[in-house]
Write a protein that holds these residues in place. Structure first.
Motif, short mmCIF file in Angstrom:
data_model
loop_
_atom_site.label_atom_id
_atom_site.label_comp_id
_atom_site.label_asym_id
_atom_site.label_seq_id
_atom_site.Cartn_x
_atom_site.Cartn_y
_atom_site.Cartn_z
N MET A 143 -55.09 44.91 96.46
CA MET A 143 -54.60 45.57 96.96
C MET A 143 -53.20 44.49 97.48
SD MET A 143 -53.97 49.25 97.28
CE MET A 143 -55.33 49.98 98.37
N ASN A 144 -53.82 43.52 97.97
CA ASN A 144 -52.62 42.82 98.27
C ASN A 144 -51.62 42.91 97.16
OD1 ASN A 144 -53.40 42.40 100.77
ND2 ASN A 144 -54.65 40.81 100.84
N LEU A 145 -51.69 42.71 95.81
CA LEU A 145 -51.12 42.31 95.09
C LEU A 145 -50.05 43.51 95.09
CD1 LEU A 145 -50.06 40.44 92.53
CD2 LEU A 145 -51.69 41.24 91.88
N PHE A 146 -50.69 44.71 94.82
CA PHE A 146 -49.95 45.61 94.71
C PHE A 146 -49.40 46.03 96.01
CE2 PHE A 146 -49.93 50.29 96.65
CZ PHE A 146 -49.14 50.99 95.40
N LEU A 147 -49.21 45.66 97.14
CA LEU A 147 -48.39 45.67 98.75
C LEU A 147 -47.20 44.85 97.67
CD1 LEU A 147 -50.72 45.93 101.68
CD2 LEU A 147 -48.89 47.35 100.52
N LYS A 148 -47.18 43.48 97.31
CA LYS A 148 -46.07 42.90 97.11
C LYS A 148 -45.50 42.70 95.83
CE LYS A 148 -49.14 38.73 98.37
NZ LYS A 148 -50.13 37.12 97.90
N ILE A 149 -45.92 43.45 95.00
CA ILE A 149 -45.41 44.19 94.15
C ILE A 149 -44.19 45.63 94.04
CG2 ILE A 149 -45.65 45.34 91.64
CD1 ILE A 149 -47.66 43.36 91.11
N PHE A 150 -44.91 46.64 95.18
CA PHE A 150 -44.13 47.07 95.05
C PHE A 150 -42.94 46.88 96.09
CE2 PHE A 150 -44.47 51.78 97.87
CZ PHE A 150 -43.69 52.53 96.66
N GLY A 151 -43.31 46.52 97.39
CA GLY A 151 -42.36 45.68 98.27
C GLY A 151 -41.50 44.93 97.54
N ILE A 152 -41.36 44.37 95.95
CA ILE A 152 -40.20 43.55 95.77
C ILE A 152 -39.67 44.91 94.95
CG2 ILE A 152 -39.43 41.68 94.02
CD1 ILE A 152 -42.52 40.21 94.84
N LEU A 153 -40.23 46.30 94.29
CA LEU A 153 -39.32 46.56 93.73
C LEU A 153 -39.01 47.89 94.84
CD1 LEU A 153 -42.18 48.40 91.21
CD2 LEU A 153 -40.57 46.69 90.42
N LEU A 203 -44.97 52.09 101.38
CA LEU A 203 -44.89 51.20 101.61
C LEU A 203 -45.84 50.78 102.99
CD1 LEU A 203 -44.88 48.25 100.45
CD2 LEU A 203 -43.27 48.82 101.21
N MET A 204 -45.17 51.20 104.12
CA MET A 204 -46.00 51.04 105.56
C MET A 204 -47.32 51.72 105.56
SD MET A 204 -45.17 49.00 108.44
CE MET A 204 -42.85 48.87 107.94
N PRO A 205 -47.76 52.92 105.53
CA PRO A 205 -49.02 53.51 105.63
C PRO A 205 -50.25 52.37 104.95
CG PRO A 205 -47.07 55.06 105.31
CD PRO A 205 -46.70 53.95 104.71
N ILE A 206 -49.75 51.85 103.43
CA ILE A 206 -50.69 51.10 103.13
C ILE A 206 -50.60 50.02 103.27
CG2 ILE A 206 -51.16 49.99 100.94
CD1 ILE A 206 -49.62 52.51 99.43
N PHE A 207 -49.75 49.23 104.02
CA PHE A 207 -50.27 48.52 104.67
C PHE A 207 -50.64 47.52 106.14
CE2 PHE A 207 -48.02 45.22 107.93
CZ PHE A 207 -48.77 44.39 107.93
#
Length: 79
Positions: free
Chosen positions: A1-11, A46-50
């Protein structure tokens, strides 16, 4: 899930950059739409998932000011 957050944040950062690029090229409406969608994605996805990931496994009562925590602080000498 952390990888998803990083990729989504970069996108999202790429989308914001792309939006500013389009604004500079003269496509102001398209640039504003891209930036707006990126900001909405940040706020509502992004923020709620984080926050869910960061608060998982933690007790809210450890971070609230209750009578029990006030007594614990007085016993330790923290006023």
């Amino acid at each position: 899930m952390n990888l998803f957050l990083k990729i989504f944040g970069i996108l999202i950062l790429v989308a914001i950059g792309t939006g500013f690029y389009f604004r500079i090229q003269g496509e102001i409406i398209l640039g504003d739409r891209i930036i707006g969608i990126a900001v909405l994605a940040t706020a509502f996805i992004l923020m709620p998932i984080f926050l869910v990931i960061r608060w998982r496994g933690k007790k809210l009562e450890d971070y609230t000011l209750s009578d029990k925590n006030i007594k614990k602080m007085r016993d330790k000498g923290i006023d």
